[in-house]
Every structure is written in structure tokens, then in C-alpha cells.
Design a protein around this motif. Structure first.
Motif, PDB file in Angstrom:
ATOM      1  N   GLU A  30       0.870  -1.155  -0.095  1.00 46.77           N
ATOM      2  CA  GLU A  30       0.209  -0.064   0.145  1.00 46.77           C
ATOM      3  C   GLU A  30       0.687   1.029  -0.108  1.00 46.77           C
ATOM      4  O   GLU A  30       0.613   2.302  -0.780  1.00 46.77           O
ATOM      5  CB  GLU A  30      -0.761   0.000   1.176  1.00 46.77           C
ATOM      6  N   LYS A  31       1.972   1.226   0.918  1.00 48.65           N
ATOM      7  CA  LYS A  31       2.763   2.459   0.884  1.00 48.65           C
ATOM      8  C   LYS A  31       3.545   2.763  -0.354  1.00 48.65           C
ATOM      9  O   LYS A  31       3.438   4.120  -0.846  1.00 48.65           O
ATOM     10  CB  LYS A  31       3.838   2.493   1.926  1.00 48.65           C
ATOM     11  N   ILE A  32       4.013   1.767  -0.933  1.00 50.10           N
ATOM     12  CA  ILE A  32       5.002   1.708  -2.236  1.00 50.10           C
ATOM     13  C   ILE A  32       4.035   2.394  -3.391  1.00 50.10           C
ATOM     14  O   ILE A  32       4.509   3.067  -4.418  1.00 50.10           O
ATOM     15  CB  ILE A  32       5.740   0.623  -2.287  1.00 50.10           C
ATOM     16  N   SER A  33       2.797   1.671  -3.430  1.00 45.11           N
ATOM     17  CA  SER A  33       1.813   1.896  -4.512  1.00 45.11           C
ATOM     18  C   SER A  33       1.289   3.144  -4.769  1.00 45.11           C
ATOM     19  O   SER A  33       0.974   3.599  -5.611  1.00 45.11           O
ATOM     20  CB  SER A  33       0.660   0.802  -4.419  1.00 45.11           C
ATOM     21  N   LYS A  34       1.755   3.970  -3.521  1.00 48.92           N
ATOM     22  CA  LYS A  34       1.158   5.334  -3.962  1.00 48.92           C
ATOM     23  C   LYS A  34       2.049   6.193  -4.718  1.00 48.92           C
ATOM     24  O   LYS A  34       1.720   7.126  -5.175  1.00 48.92           O
ATOM     25  CB  LYS A  34       1.339   6.069  -2.483  1.00 48.92           C
ATOM     26  N   PHE A  35       3.215   5.504  -4.799  1.00 46.09           N
ATOM     27  CA  PHE A  35       4.284   6.159  -5.655  1.00 46.09           C
ATOM     28  C   PHE A  35       4.633   5.363  -6.860  1.00 46.09           C
ATOM     29  O   PHE A  35       5.267   6.014  -7.802  1.00 46.09           O
ATOM     30  CB  PHE A  35       5.616   6.826  -4.655  1.00 46.09           C
ATOM     31  N   VAL A  36       4.754   4.149  -6.666  1.00 42.76           N
ATOM     32  CA  VAL A  36       5.300   3.230  -7.724  1.00 42.76           C
ATOM     33  C   VAL A  36       4.219   2.227  -7.951  1.00 42.76           C
ATOM     34  O   VAL A  36       3.796   1.499  -6.896  1.00 42.76           O
ATOM     35  CB  VAL A  36       6.571   2.599  -7.523  1.00 42.76           C
ATOM     36  N   ASN A  37       3.773   1.792  -9.072  1.00 43.03           N
ATOM     37  CA  ASN A  37       2.601   0.813  -9.559  1.00 43.03           C
ATOM     38  C   ASN A  37       3.270  -0.735  -9.382  1.00 43.03           C
ATOM     39  O   ASN A  37       4.081  -0.950 -10.085  1.00 43.03           O
ATOM     40  CB  ASN A  37       2.103   0.822 -10.981  1.00 43.03           C
ATOM     41  N   ILE A  38       2.944  -1.186  -8.205  1.00 42.38           N
ATOM     42  CA  ILE A  38       3.420  -2.610  -7.888  1.00 42.38           C
ATOM     43  C   ILE A  38       2.082  -3.383  -7.546  1.00 42.38           C
ATOM     44  O   ILE A  38       0.987  -3.060  -7.057  1.00 42.38           O
ATOM     45  CB  ILE A  38       4.525  -2.835  -6.853  1.00 42.38           C
ATOM     46  N   SER A  39       2.581  -4.897  -7.572  1.00 48.12           N
ATOM     47  CA  SER A  39       1.427  -5.829  -7.106  1.00 48.12           C
ATOM     48  C   SER A  39       1.965  -6.244  -6.018  1.00 48.12           C
ATOM     49  O   SER A  39       3.279  -6.411  -5.767  1.00 48.12           O
ATOM     50  CB  SER A  39       1.257  -6.656  -8.235  1.00 48.12           C
ATOM     51  N   GLU A  40       1.102  -7.386  -5.319  1.00 47.63           N
ATOM     52  CA  GLU A  40       1.324  -7.867  -4.129  1.00 47.63           C
ATOM     53  C   GLU A  40       2.356  -8.835  -4.290  1.00 47.63           C
ATOM     54  O   GLU A  40       3.057  -9.115  -3.326  1.00 47.63           O
ATOM     55  CB  GLU A  40       0.113  -8.532  -3.329  1.00 47.63           C
ATOM     56  N   GLY A  41       2.097  -9.629  -5.335  1.00 50.45           N
ATOM     57  CA  GLY A  41       2.993 -10.731  -6.015  1.00 50.45           C
ATOM     58  C   GLY A  41       4.400 -10.499  -5.993  1.00 50.45           C
ATOM     59  O   GLY A  41       5.239 -11.223  -5.865  1.00 50.45           O
ATOM     60  N   THR A  42       4.771  -9.179  -6.140  1.00 50.88           N
ATOM     61  CA  THR A  42       6.397  -8.808  -6.158  1.00 50.88           C
ATOM     62  C   THR A  42       6.772  -8.534  -4.693  1.00 50.88           C
ATOM     63  O   THR A  42       8.098  -8.852  -4.679  1.00 50.88           O
ATOM     64  CB  THR A  42       6.398  -7.276  -6.934  1.00 50.88           C
ATOM     65  N   ILE A  43       6.047  -8.138  -3.902  1.00 48.61           N
ATOM     66  CA  ILE A  43       6.724  -7.841  -2.656  1.00 48.61           C
ATOM     67  C   ILE A  43       7.161  -9.112  -1.654  1.00 48.61           C
ATOM     68  O   ILE A  43       8.301  -9.133  -1.182  1.00 48.61           O
ATOM     69  CB  ILE A  43       5.748  -6.900  -1.808  1.00 48.61           C
ATOM     70  N   TYR A  44       6.301 -10.129  -2.009  1.00 50.28           N
ATOM     71  CA  TYR A  44       6.453 -11.546  -0.915  1.00 50.28           C
ATOM     72  C   TYR A  44       7.741 -11.926  -1.263  1.00 50.28           C
ATOM     73  O   TYR A  44       8.480 -12.611  -0.240  1.00 50.28           O
ATOM     74  CB  TYR A  44       5.162 -12.382  -0.714  1.00 50.28           C
ATOM     75  N   PRO A  45       7.982 -12.260  -2.564  1.00 47.59           N
ATOM     76  CA  PRO A  45       9.394 -13.003  -2.862  1.00 47.59           C
ATOM     77  C   PRO A  45      10.551 -12.165  -2.281  1.00 47.59           C
ATOM     78  O   PRO A  45      11.422 -12.729  -1.939  1.00 47.59           O
ATOM     79  CB  PRO A  45       9.298 -13.186  -4.277  1.00 47.59           C
TER      80      PRO A  45
END
Length: 105
Positions: A30-45
């Protein structure tokens, strides 16, 4: 944005946030998505790799909204990695900005 470029920057962003306070995975998204478009699937690995490299530790905390949440806390080794990545990033953007401004011509 180029996926490979984003993955490298994501490491720096996650360590930067964790250097300030502990977060659970979705909260980081949620925090990072405010500035950079990412998905949940990228953070957990990335968080799993950081844990195996000794950059973060985890702990569970009860949640009012459902099951316990796994929080990530940066270690001293993670702080060292963050400082190194931050210096590399600053040097990189300085170099790119010099090129973009035409300072090398």
C-alpha cells in the motif's frame, strides 16, 4: 515502467520503509503503490529473500481485522545493505541526471 528497473528500485524502497518502522507485507504494498505501481506478488518473494539473507526478521502480531499479521523488521545487516544501496542509487541518479542535462558534452 520497465519491470527489471522497478525490481531493483523496489529493494531500495522496501529497505527504506523498514528502516523507519516495522511493516506487514500488504502494508508495504500500500505504501509503495502510492508512488510506484506494484502488485502484492512482487513484494513477498523479495521479503522472503531479505529474510534468508538476514536483512529482516519477522514476528506475528494479533490483528483486530483477522488472522495474525507477519511483521518485518530490518536487522543491522539490512541497515548496512540499505545504506550501500542508497549510496549506489544516489550516484546512479546523479550520473543519469548529468547525462540528461547535457553536462557530459
Amino acid at each position: 515502467m520497465n519491470i527489471q528497473f522497478k525490481k531493483g528500485v523496489l529493494e531500495l524502497c522496501v529497505l527504506s520503509l523498514l528502516d523507519r518502522k516495522d511493516f506487514y507485507g500488504y502494508e508495504l504494498v500500500e505504501k509503495i503503490s502510492k508512488f510506484v505501481n506494484i502488485s502484492e506478488g512482487t513484494i513477498y518473494p523479495l521479503l522472503r529473500r531479505f529474510r534468508s539473507e538476514g536483512y529482516v526478521t519477522t514476528y506475528l502480531e494479533e490483528s483486530q481485522e483477522g488472522p495474525p499479521r507477519k511483521y518485518y523488521s530490518i536487522t543491522n545487516q539490512g541497515k548496512e545493505a540499505y545504506e550501500k544501496l542508497k549510496l549506489e542509487w544516489e550516484s546512479f541518479i546523479d550520473g543519469v541526471n548529468n547525462i540528461l542535462r547535457g553536462e557530459l558534452i
